[in-house]
Write a protein that holds these residues in place. Sequence first.
Motif, short mmCIF file in Angstrom:
data_model
loop_
_atom_site.label_atom_id
_atom_site.label_comp_id
_atom_site.label_asym_id
_atom_site.label_seq_id
_atom_site.Cartn_x
_atom_site.Cartn_y
_atom_site.Cartn_z
N ARG A 59 63.91 10.75 -58.92
CA ARG A 59 63.69 9.35 -58.75
C ARG A 59 62.90 9.08 -57.30
NH1 ARG A 59 67.27 3.95 -59.13
NH2 ARG A 59 65.75 2.41 -58.66
N VAL A 60 63.63 9.92 -56.32
CA VAL A 60 63.03 9.74 -54.93
C VAL A 60 61.65 10.41 -54.80
CG1 VAL A 60 63.35 10.61 -52.59
CG2 VAL A 60 65.25 9.49 -53.83
N ALA A 61 61.73 11.74 -55.48
CA ALA A 61 60.29 12.46 -55.53
C ALA A 61 59.08 11.28 -56.27
CB ALA A 61 60.38 13.79 -56.22
N ALA A 62 59.44 10.71 -57.35
CA ALA A 62 58.68 9.56 -57.94
C ALA A 62 58.27 8.57 -56.79
CB ALA A 62 59.27 9.13 -59.10
N GLY A 63 59.05 8.18 -56.08
CA GLY A 63 58.92 7.13 -55.24
C GLY A 63 57.99 7.56 -54.08
N ILE A 64 58.12 8.93 -53.62
CA ILE A 64 57.14 9.36 -52.49
C ILE A 64 55.90 9.65 -53.06
CG2 ILE A 64 56.91 11.70 -51.27
CD1 ILE A 64 60.10 11.87 -50.94
N GLU A 65 55.71 9.94 -54.35
CA GLU A 65 54.46 10.12 -54.84
C GLU A 65 53.48 8.73 -54.95
OE1 GLU A 65 54.90 13.29 -58.15
OE2 GLU A 65 56.16 14.21 -56.51
N ALA A 66 54.56 7.84 -55.72
CA ALA A 66 53.91 6.54 -55.74
C ALA A 66 53.40 5.88 -54.34
CB ALA A 66 54.78 5.56 -56.46
N ALA A 67 54.00 6.39 -53.22
CA ALA A 67 53.53 5.97 -51.90
C ALA A 67 52.27 6.68 -51.51
CB ALA A 67 54.61 5.88 -51.00
N GLY A 68 51.82 7.52 -52.34
CA GLY A 68 50.48 8.34 -51.91
C GLY A 68 50.35 9.58 -51.56
N PHE A 69 51.68 10.23 -51.49
CA PHE A 69 51.92 11.64 -51.03
C PHE A 69 51.83 12.53 -52.14
CE2 PHE A 69 53.99 8.82 -48.06
CZ PHE A 69 53.86 9.53 -46.81
N VAL A 70 51.40 13.71 -52.03
CA VAL A 70 50.96 14.87 -52.84
C VAL A 70 52.10 16.02 -52.71
CG1 VAL A 70 49.47 16.50 -53.73
CG2 VAL A 70 48.55 14.16 -52.93
N PRO A 71 52.68 16.31 -53.74
CA PRO A 71 53.63 17.38 -53.59
C PRO A 71 52.86 18.66 -53.22
CG PRO A 71 53.50 16.90 -56.12
CD PRO A 71 52.72 16.02 -55.08
N THR A 122 65.66 22.38 -48.63
CA THR A 122 64.63 21.52 -48.90
C THR A 122 64.23 21.21 -50.41
OG1 THR A 122 63.60 22.13 -46.63
CG2 THR A 122 62.13 21.12 -48.53
N LEU A 123 64.53 20.02 -51.10
CA LEU A 123 64.21 20.01 -52.37
C LEU A 123 62.90 19.62 -52.53
CD1 LEU A 123 67.06 17.36 -52.89
CD2 LEU A 123 67.04 19.71 -53.14
N GLY A 124 62.07 19.17 -51.52
CA GLY A 124 60.61 19.07 -51.84
C GLY A 124 59.90 18.75 -50.83
N ARG A 125 58.73 18.86 -50.74
CA ARG A 125 57.67 18.89 -49.48
C ARG A 125 56.48 18.00 -49.88
NH1 ARG A 125 54.57 22.63 -47.67
NH2 ARG A 125 55.69 24.15 -49.04
N TRP A 126 55.73 17.14 -49.16
CA TRP A 126 54.71 16.34 -49.63
C TRP A 126 53.61 16.21 -48.35
CZ3 TRP A 126 59.62 15.53 -51.18
CH2 TRP A 126 59.74 15.61 -52.66
N ARG A 127 52.51 16.12 -48.68
CA ARG A 127 51.51 15.77 -47.84
C ARG A 127 50.67 14.16 -48.28
NH1 ARG A 127 49.58 21.62 -47.56
NH2 ARG A 127 51.39 22.55 -46.22
N VAL A 128 50.14 13.69 -46.97
CA VAL A 128 49.48 12.40 -47.49
C VAL A 128 48.14 12.82 -48.08
CG1 VAL A 128 48.23 10.28 -46.49
CG2 VAL A 128 50.48 11.17 -45.62
N ALA A 129 47.88 12.04 -49.36
CA ALA A 129 46.67 12.35 -50.20
C ALA A 129 45.37 11.87 -49.36
CB ALA A 129 46.78 11.86 -51.48
#
Length: 129
Positions: A59-71, A122-129
């Motif tokens: 759910r947190v990962a989905a929120g991060i991606e909805a905020a414009g971040f890319v895994p 570390t459960l995941g890593r994202w960058r700004v799209a």
Amino acid sequence: MAPDEATVIAAARACVGARFRLHGRFPANGLDCIGLAAVAYGRDRVPTGYALRGGDPARVAAGIEAAGFVPVEGAARPADLLLLLPGPHQLHLAILTDRGFIHADAGLRRVVEVPGPPPWPTLGRWRVA
């Protein structure tokens, strides 16, 4: 337009020393890890679906991606947003730097930059799209 790595890290470093405040979104009043991420990435929206304890990583990962971040997979680089597991059923966000990572440390009651890699999984890593 997405902020560049240097801009993200400079904004995060400007928060070092700000006091920890649960649900804090402004450095002058205090920050939690979501507030730190919002300040560093210059986002009007912040990741949602996040709980300090008992949070659901998907759910947190989905929120991060909805905020414009890319895994991202592969080599980590400065300005990556990290989702960490500092304890059982506890989730935490941090920002990778060239020296280590910056995060809102509830135990130290302030935002800090810590040298080296995070000591937690570390459960995941994202960058700004």
